[in-house]
Motif scaffolding. Structure first.
Motif, PDB file in Angstrom:
ATOM      1  N   GLY A   1      26.858 -98.822 -87.564  1.00 41.65           N
ATOM      2  CA  GLY A   1      27.724 -99.823 -87.890  1.00 41.65           C
ATOM      3  C   GLY A   1      27.708-100.655 -88.391  1.00 41.65           C
ATOM      4  N   ARG A   2      26.636-101.358 -88.992  1.00 39.48           N
ATOM      5  CA  ARG A   2      26.771-102.597 -89.670  1.00 39.48           C
ATOM      6  C   ARG A   2      26.234-102.531 -90.855  1.00 39.48           C
ATOM      7  N   GLU A   3      26.854-103.297 -91.977  1.00 32.35           N
ATOM      8  CA  GLU A   3      26.749-103.332 -93.120  1.00 32.35           C
ATOM      9  C   GLU A   3      25.086-103.743 -93.948  1.00 32.35           C
ATOM     10  N   VAL A   4      24.316-102.633 -94.312  1.00 26.12           N
ATOM     11  CA  VAL A   4      23.756-103.494 -95.106  1.00 26.12           C
ATOM     12  C   VAL A   4      23.362-104.089 -96.115  1.00 26.12           C
ATOM     13  N   LYS A   5      23.121-105.368 -96.448  1.00 24.40           N
ATOM     14  CA  LYS A   5      23.935-106.134 -98.050  1.00 24.40           C
ATOM     15  C   LYS A   5      22.152-105.938 -98.581  1.00 24.40           C
ATOM     16  N   ASN A   6      21.085-106.698 -97.758  1.00 25.30           N
ATOM     17  CA  ASN A   6      19.599-105.836 -98.270  1.00 25.30           C
ATOM     18  C   ASN A   6      18.857-106.076 -98.331  1.00 25.30           C
TER      19      ASN A   6
ATOM     20  N   VAL B   1      22.151-107.966 -93.283  1.00 22.97           N
ATOM     21  CA  VAL B   1      22.995-106.910 -92.521  1.00 22.97           C
ATOM     22  C   VAL B   1      24.509-108.210 -92.619  1.00 22.97           C
ATOM     23  N   LYS B   2      25.793-107.330 -92.026  1.00 13.50           N
ATOM     24  CA  LYS B   2      26.842-108.064 -92.392  1.00 13.50           C
ATOM     25  C   LYS B   2      27.011-108.198 -90.116  1.00 13.50           C
TER      26      LYS B   2
END
Ligand code: ANZ
Ligand code: ZN
Length: 864
Positions: free
Chosen positions: A846-851, A863-864
């Protein structure tokens, strides 16, 4: 596992003849791989003792190890067969010493077979056989030719019990014979000497080349050689026209404190006085029976000496037994203020004059405050030291030396404690000295073609002493030089002469024209590994080094590299001590039948019911603590006995012999055989080819690595550290690793089989019959041709192909993941795998992987 009864005795008997032949030479040994393993050859006393068993087990294990590694190994055996015990036995039992010796050799050879020692019997040498001593005589003549063997009248050590002369080295610090224990007397006799002192400097200096020798042995040799750097000083005498009296000192800076001169009992200056003074004669005779440290002195009347820096002839001259006749110039400049012995001498002989101190701990110190003798080598010269006053000791010594040289009264010299080697013995059982005495030609060498000078047979040796003297057929001969009637030398050689070159003869034992061929010797020498007792640290090793250096100096063997040093690596094996029971009340040693063994390890004295004191001591008949190697082998078999000996202690340490502990070894050997039986009868199609290496999963890898680590340890213990006790414990560990691997059911069976072969080969050096038996199981159960005669190649520890990745989320390490090395090569699938893991879902769902950063073992998510 299927268990079967194994009898180690039966196995030993079954394989004995095969094992005695040693490792078959299947392949030609490599050229550069030579290994000369030498154990000190025994005196043929008639029975092998446990100390022999220890040393031959060590060399045999090494011999077999190197053969398995493709070496050309020299592992010889022979007999140090001349000497007094044979002669004494001959007198006691009325038997020819040659016969007695031959019987003993036969018995001991049999025993060496029983312990399964694989010696190169085709190299066997016996020092009392004419084809050996012929060359001992030839080497003597080489020494003679080079001025290194000579006769001289000397004050010698006479053993009144054995009725023979002894070398200095054979008299202990208490003045007793090393053999008979008798108090040695001083006598003046004409004797044969070898010029070992010509090599004193090399013998001292080259100890530094012997990097693989124990330090204590090198130190003992150094002390024995006793190289000392000092100054020779000339004292003028009050008698006109006489030469300067020379003394040797290591403390030239004490010159200003000299108050007397002391001479050895046989100093040449004394002879004039002897004629005139019966008291002096009596003093000297009496002194000979007293020890060298006596404070006695005898003043020579009407003679005095002059200190080079003083104008008066004011130094009294004494004859004093504390001055050694053979050391320095046999004369001492006495400094009561700065030397213990001189101080003691002064007190007894000239107390009316006070000691004159010229060395002080501090500058300007006054002599009244100094405690005498002041023997410290640091300090300053006092006012009495003329132009040298106020200087530090070291600087003063240099300056005084220089000044003495300038005025022709001294020079720097090096002296040695080592004396020339007295080799003549007035005994029968030795190699005759090959010399003929002619009234006109002097001592003449027996021509080479007439060697050996045979030791004549003597029907009945009646008494101690030398029967050759009275055998006119032996004595009377003609001079090889002028042809006139002449007499043979009747002295025989010290047996240390026989043993000083036997390791050369081993290399070329059948040579009938010379002691050994240079070419053969150069190929085989030096001895790579020499194992023997610490009791030979001085005598035998020094004599052998000397003869080797001499032979090198005359080109008999190549000395460019080793400077004629015969033994590259030396190991002194420890003694074997026996279990000793002592009655705590009386202190009496108890026989084994006076002891009752109860449950466990408890023991009681039968007569009193008390517990005895239990200690381990040097084995001796009087302590009832001897162990018989034959008995042990009969009871437990040679393999177990050998392994037990090695296991109990590091080879250089004392071994406390406790036979009861051998059960541990017996159990281990039974396990090896059971394991072999189990594996070789498994219903599995084993791969015979060792190179077909299975793919290793993580269990295999762990197993493989454990086996390889042990193999590496065992190999380097044999090769480098000689830590043979660790070898045995590593054997046991290796056995355990294979047993556990098999039991776990998850180690590849081909890998198990390969490791089993490794085990069987590596135990061969120590327990050859068990190894033969196990290898036969492999051959018969699997119908293979495998033999255990090639040491396994080290494959090394293998790295696992698995990597433990650390998963970091926003800078924090959250969990780890075990995966193949290639895991991160495919980025997308790696991320997918990680996200699907339970921990992945926990932290990332459920978290956004930015890099995502992947580097080495780290996968880092932002992650955000
Ligand atoms: C004077 C002196 C003063 C010495 C002093 C010592 C201390 P090392 O080191 O063992 O070589 N010496 C010389 N010849 C001797 C002989 N034949 N018998 C007994 N002793 C002898 O010992 C050298 C010293 O031993 C020499 O140095 C000499 O005594 C003595 F404060 O000379 B000295
Ligand atoms: Zn002659």
């Amino acid at each position: 596992m299927s268990h079967q009864e194994v009898s180690l005795i039966d196995i030993g008997n079954k394989w004995k003849s095969k094992v005695l032949q040693g490792v078959p030479h299947s392949s030609m040994p490599a050229k550069d791989k030579k290994m000369y393993v030498l154990s000190q050859f025994p005196y043929p006393s008639g029975s092998l003792h446990i100390g022999h068993l220890r040393v031959y087990t060590i060399t045999d294990a090494l011999n077999r190890f190197y053969r398995l590694n493709g070496y050309y190994v020299v592992h010889p055996m022979g007999w140090d067969a001349f000497g007094l015990p044979a002669e004494n036995a001959a007198i006691e039992r009325q038997i020819d010493p040659a016969v007695w010796t031959a019987q003993n050799i036969a018995k001991m050879k049999e025993q060496l077979g029983t312990m399964l020692a694989n010696f190169d019997w085709d190299r066997e040498v016996t020092t009392c056989s004419p084809d050996y001593y012929k060359f001992t005589q030839e080497i003597f003549l080489e020494l003679f030719k080079h001025g290194m063997a000579y006769q001289k009248n000397a004050e010698i050590n006479w053993d009144p019990v054995d009725q023979t002369v002894l070398a200095n080295e054979q008299v202990d610090a208490q003045g007793r014979s090393w053999r008979s224990g008798a108090v040695v007397e001083k006598r003046n006799l004409t004797q044969w000497f070898l010029g070992i002192t010509k090599f004193a400097h090399d013998l001292e200096k080259d100890l530094d080349l012997l990097k693989d020798w124990p330090q204590n042995v090198k130190t003992m040799q150094k002390n024995w050689i006793g190289e000392s750097h000092g100054t020779e000083i000339g004292f003028k005498l009050s008698v006109k026209g006489s030469e300067q009296l020379k003394v040797f000192t290591t403390r030239v800076e004490t010159l200003f404190s000299v108050q007397y001169i002391a001479l050895a009992l046989d100093h040449p200056l004394i002879s004039e006085f002897l004629k005139a003074d019966p008291e002096l004669k009596a003093f000297i005779e009496e002194s000979k029976t007293l020890l060298n440290d006596s404070k006695r002195g005898f003043l020579l009347k009407g003679l005095s000496a002059q200190n080079p820096f003083v104008s008066e002839f004011d130094l009294p001259i004494f004859v004093a037994p504390y001055v050694l006749s053979g050391y320095g110039h046999g004369a001492v400049m006495g400094c009561p203020a700065h030397d213990e012995r001189d101080y003691a001498f002064w007190k007894q002989n000239m107390p009316q004059i006070s000691p004159k101190a010229t060395i002080f701990p501090d500058k300007n110190e006054k002599s009244e405050y100094l405690v005498l003798p002041y023997t410290d080598k640091r300090g300053f010269l006092g006012l009495g030291a003329a132009e040298f006053a106020g200087m530090e000791v070291e600087a003063a010594a240099t300056r005084i030396s220089k000044k003495l040289e300038e005025i022709g009264r001294g020079r720097p010299v090096v002296t040695y404690k080592l004396r020339d080697w007295l080799i003549s013995r007035q005994r029968y059982w030795g190699a005759p000295i090959p010399i003929i005495h002619c009234d006109s030609c002097g001592p003449v060498a027996v021509p080479k073609e007439d060697l050996p000078v045979l030791l004549p047979k003597v029907d009945r040796l009646a008494t101690k002493g030398n029967p050759l003297k009275d055998m006119s057929t032996f004595v009377h001969t003609t001079c090889p030089s002028c042809g006139n009637a002449a007499k043979r030398e009747t002295d025989t050689m010290d047996t240390f002469m026989d043993s000083s070159w036997y390791f050369f003869r081993y290399t070329d034992p059948k040579n009938s024209s010379e002691p050994f061929s240079s070419e053969v010797a150069n190929k085989n020498l030096p001895v790579d590994l020499y194992i023997g007792g610490i009791e030979h640290a001085i005598l035998h090793l020094l004599y052998s080094r000397f003869i080797s250096k001499f032979l090198a100096s005359i080109g008999k063997w190549d000395h460019t590299q080793g400077k004629g040093e015969p033994f590259k690596r030396l190991v002194t094996q420890g003694m074997v001590h026996g279990k000793t029971y002592i009655d705590p009340l009386t202190g009496r040693f108890l026989k084994s039948d006076e002891i009752e063994k109860a449950e466990g390890s408890d023991v009681f004295i039968k007569a009193t019911g008390q517990k005895p004191l239990v200690t381990y001591e040097k084995m001796s008949k009087s302590k009832y603590n001897g162990a018989d190697p034959d008995e042990c082998i009969k009871l437990h078999g040679a393999d177990a006995t050998r392994a037990h000996i090695l296991f109990q202690a590091p080879i250089a340490d004392v071994l406390s012999w406790d036979e009861s502990k051998i059960v541990g070894i017996e159990r281990w050997l039974a396990r090896v055989l059971n394991l072999t039986q189990t594996v070789t009868t498994m219903p599995y199609g084993f791969t015979e080819d060792n190179s077909a290496y299975p793919h290793l999963n993580k269990h295999d890898l762990k197993f493989h690595n454990e086996v390889q680590q042990l193999l590496e340890g065992i190999t380097s213990s044999f090769k480098d550290t000689l830590s043979l006790n660790t070898v045995i414990s590593d054997y046991m560990k290796l056995t355990k690793v294979i047993e556990l691997g098999l039991k776990s059911n998850n180690v590849n069976l081909d890998l198990i089989m390969q490791s089993l072969k490794t085990l069987i080969t590596t135990i061969y050096p120590v327990v050859p019959s068990v190894a033969e038996e196990a290898s036969e199981k492999i051959r018969s159960n699997l119908k293979w041709k495998w033999t255990p005669y090639e040491w396994p190649t080290l494959q090394g520890v293998r790295e696992s192909s698995l990597v433990k990745y650390q998963i970091v989320i926003n800078g924090k390490m959250r969990f780890t993941h075990l995966a193949e090395k290639t895991f991160i090569e495919d980025r997308e699938s790696a991320i997918k795998t990680l996200l699907d893991l339970p921990e992945g879902r926990k932290y990332l769902a459920g978290r956004e992987v930015k890099n995502t950063i992947m580097k080495g073992k780290v996968v880092s998510f932002v992650v955000k």
